[in-house]
Motif scaffolding. Structure first.
Motif, PDB file in Angstrom:
ATOM      1  N   THR A  22       0.832  -1.200   0.000  1.00 38.06           N
ATOM      2  CA  THR A  22       0.000   0.000   0.000  1.00 38.06           C
ATOM      3  C   THR A  22       0.867   1.250   0.000  1.00 38.06           C
ATOM      4  O   THR A  22       0.579   2.222  -0.685  1.00 38.06           O
ATOM      5  CB  THR A  22      -0.946  -0.002   1.217  1.00 38.06           C
ATOM      6  OG1 THR A  22      -1.735  -1.189   1.187  1.00 38.06           O
ATOM      7  CG2 THR A  22      -1.847   1.214   1.220  1.00 38.06           C
ATOM      8  N   ARG A  23       1.957   1.219   0.776  1.00 39.17           N
ATOM      9  CA  ARG A  23       2.867   2.369   0.842  1.00 39.17           C
ATOM     10  C   ARG A  23       3.476   2.637  -0.535  1.00 39.17           C
ATOM     11  O   ARG A  23       3.583   3.777  -0.957  1.00 39.17           O
ATOM     12  CB  ARG A  23       3.947   2.096   1.887  1.00 39.17           C
ATOM     13  CG  ARG A  23       4.891   3.233   2.155  1.00 39.17           C
ATOM     14  CD  ARG A  23       4.147   4.398   2.848  1.00 39.17           C
ATOM     15  NE  ARG A  23       5.060   5.241   3.553  1.00 39.17           N
ATOM     16  CZ  ARG A  23       5.048   5.450   4.840  1.00 39.17           C
ATOM     17  NH1 ARG A  23       4.158   4.889   5.614  1.00 39.17           N
ATOM     18  NH2 ARG A  23       5.897   6.264   5.397  1.00 39.17           N
ATOM     19  N   MET A  24       3.879   1.579  -1.248  1.00 33.76           N
ATOM     20  CA  MET A  24       4.445   1.753  -2.587  1.00 33.76           C
ATOM     21  C   MET A  24       3.411   2.354  -3.539  1.00 33.76           C
ATOM     22  O   MET A  24       3.733   3.242  -4.333  1.00 33.76           O
ATOM     23  CB  MET A  24       4.943   0.413  -3.131  1.00 33.76           C
ATOM     24  CG  MET A  24       6.210  -0.066  -2.476  1.00 33.76           C
ATOM     25  SD  MET A  24       7.617   0.971  -2.877  1.00 33.76           S
ATOM     26  CE  MET A  24       7.930   0.407  -4.523  1.00 33.76           C
ATOM     27  N   ALA A  25       2.181   1.889  -3.446  1.00 38.26           N
ATOM     28  CA  ALA A  25       1.123   2.445  -4.288  1.00 38.26           C
ATOM     29  C   ALA A  25       0.898   3.920  -3.963  1.00 38.26           C
ATOM     30  O   ALA A  25       0.704   4.746  -4.862  1.00 38.26           O
ATOM     31  CB  ALA A  25      -0.169   1.646  -4.099  1.00 38.26           C
ATOM     32  N   MET A  26       0.934   4.263  -2.668  1.00 38.77           N
ATOM     33  CA  MET A  26       0.786   5.659  -2.254  1.00 38.77           C
ATOM     34  C   MET A  26       1.898   6.510  -2.841  1.00 38.77           C
ATOM     35  O   MET A  26       1.642   7.591  -3.379  1.00 38.77           O
ATOM     36  CB  MET A  26       0.802   5.775  -0.730  1.00 38.77           C
ATOM     37  CG  MET A  26       0.698   7.200  -0.225  1.00 38.77           C
ATOM     38  SD  MET A  26       1.261   7.409   1.488  1.00 38.77           S
ATOM     39  CE  MET A  26       3.045   7.432   1.268  1.00 38.77           C
ATOM     40  N   HIS A  66       3.300  10.971  -6.525  1.00 40.56           N
ATOM     41  CA  HIS A  66       4.424  11.532  -7.285  1.00 40.56           C
ATOM     42  C   HIS A  66       5.728  11.492  -6.493  1.00 40.56           C
ATOM     43  O   HIS A  66       6.476  12.462  -6.455  1.00 40.56           O
ATOM     44  CB  HIS A  66       4.116  12.945  -7.758  1.00 40.56           C
ATOM     45  CG  HIS A  66       2.789  13.070  -8.427  1.00 40.56           C
ATOM     46  ND1 HIS A  66       2.535  12.571  -9.685  1.00 40.56           N
ATOM     47  CD2 HIS A  66       1.622  13.600  -7.991  1.00 40.56           C
ATOM     48  CE1 HIS A  66       1.270  12.809 -10.002  1.00 40.56           C
ATOM     49  NE2 HIS A  66       0.696  13.421  -8.999  1.00 40.56           N
ATOM     50  N   GLY A  67       5.968  10.363  -5.811  1.00 44.54           N
ATOM     51  CA  GLY A  67       7.227  10.163  -5.109  1.00 44.54           C
ATOM     52  C   GLY A  67       7.249  10.601  -3.657  1.00 44.54           C
ATOM     53  O   GLY A  67       8.232  10.364  -2.958  1.00 44.54           O
ATOM     54  N   ARG A  68       6.199  11.239  -3.186  1.00 43.72           N
ATOM     55  CA  ARG A  68       6.174  11.653  -1.776  1.00 43.72           C
ATOM     56  C   ARG A  68       5.969  10.436  -0.894  1.00 43.72           C
ATOM     57  O   ARG A  68       5.056   9.643  -1.110  1.00 43.72           O
ATOM     58  CB  ARG A  68       5.086  12.694  -1.546  1.00 43.72           C
ATOM     59  CG  ARG A  68       5.459  14.021  -2.234  1.00 43.72           C
ATOM     60  CD  ARG A  68       4.450  15.092  -2.021  1.00 43.72           C
ATOM     61  NE  ARG A  68       4.524  15.624  -0.664  1.00 43.72           N
ATOM     62  CZ  ARG A  68       3.808  16.650  -0.266  1.00 43.72           C
ATOM     63  NH1 ARG A  68       2.978  17.273  -1.087  1.00 43.72           N
ATOM     64  NH2 ARG A  68       3.904  17.072   0.973  1.00 43.72           N
ATOM     65  N   ARG A  69       6.825  10.290   0.117  1.00 39.49           N
ATOM     66  CA  ARG A  69       6.828   9.106   0.972  1.00 39.49           C
ATOM     67  C   ARG A  69       6.222   9.344   2.353  1.00 39.49           C
ATOM     68  O   ARG A  69       5.969   8.405   3.092  1.00 39.49           O
ATOM     69  CB  ARG A  69       8.260   8.601   1.143  1.00 39.49           C
ATOM     70  CG  ARG A  69       8.877   8.173  -0.149  1.00 39.49           C
ATOM     71  CD  ARG A  69      10.301   7.684   0.035  1.00 39.49           C
ATOM     72  NE  ARG A  69      10.841   7.164  -1.201  1.00 39.49           N
ATOM     73  CZ  ARG A  69      10.614   5.934  -1.671  1.00 39.49           C
ATOM     74  NH1 ARG A  69       9.869   5.108  -0.991  1.00 39.49           N
ATOM     75  NH2 ARG A  69      11.139   5.548  -2.807  1.00 39.49           N
ATOM     76  N   THR A  70       6.031  10.587   2.718  1.00 38.14           N
ATOM     77  CA  THR A  70       5.540  10.889   4.065  1.00 38.14           C
ATOM     78  C   THR A  70       4.027  10.736   4.141  1.00 38.14           C
ATOM     79  O   THR A  70       3.329  10.776   3.134  1.00 38.14           O
ATOM     80  CB  THR A  70       5.924  12.326   4.459  1.00 38.14           C
ATOM     81  OG1 THR A  70       5.363  13.232   3.508  1.00 38.14           O
ATOM     82  CG2 THR A  70       7.432  12.491   4.518  1.00 38.14           C
TER      83      THR A  70
END
Length: 84
Positions: free
Chosen positions: A39-43, A48-52
């Motif tokens: 799910t985190r990877m899909a987010m 657009h690359g934001r991980r937070t």
């Protein structure tokens, strides 16, 4: 109102602040648990690359995180964005 999705994790104070702001405005939202790796990877791809977290979407529009949403609220731009 447009569909609101918010990617969150359990122990994130910014996630809590974002949900609180939406609740105060009476906005229903779908909470997506970003603790799961897939799910985190899909987010990240969708944001657009934001991980937070949180990452907030209103309809197809990527709002960003809590600070971004709060800035829209201060400028009076959040309510129009939420409308169909």
């Amino acid at each position: 109102m447009k569909k609101v999705e918010i990617y969150t994790t359990q122990w994130c104070p910014y996630c809590d602040a974002a949900k609180s702001l939406l609740q105060k405005k009476g906005v229903d939202y779908e909470e997506v648990d970003a603790d799961d790796a897939d799910t985190r990877m899909a987010m990240v791809q969708r944001a657009h690359g934001r991980r937070t977290v949180p990452q907030i979407f209103v309809g197809e529009t990527h709002v960003g995180g809590y600070d971004d949403m709060a800035a829209l609220e201060r400028r009076g731009q959040l309510d129009p964005l939420l409308q169909d």
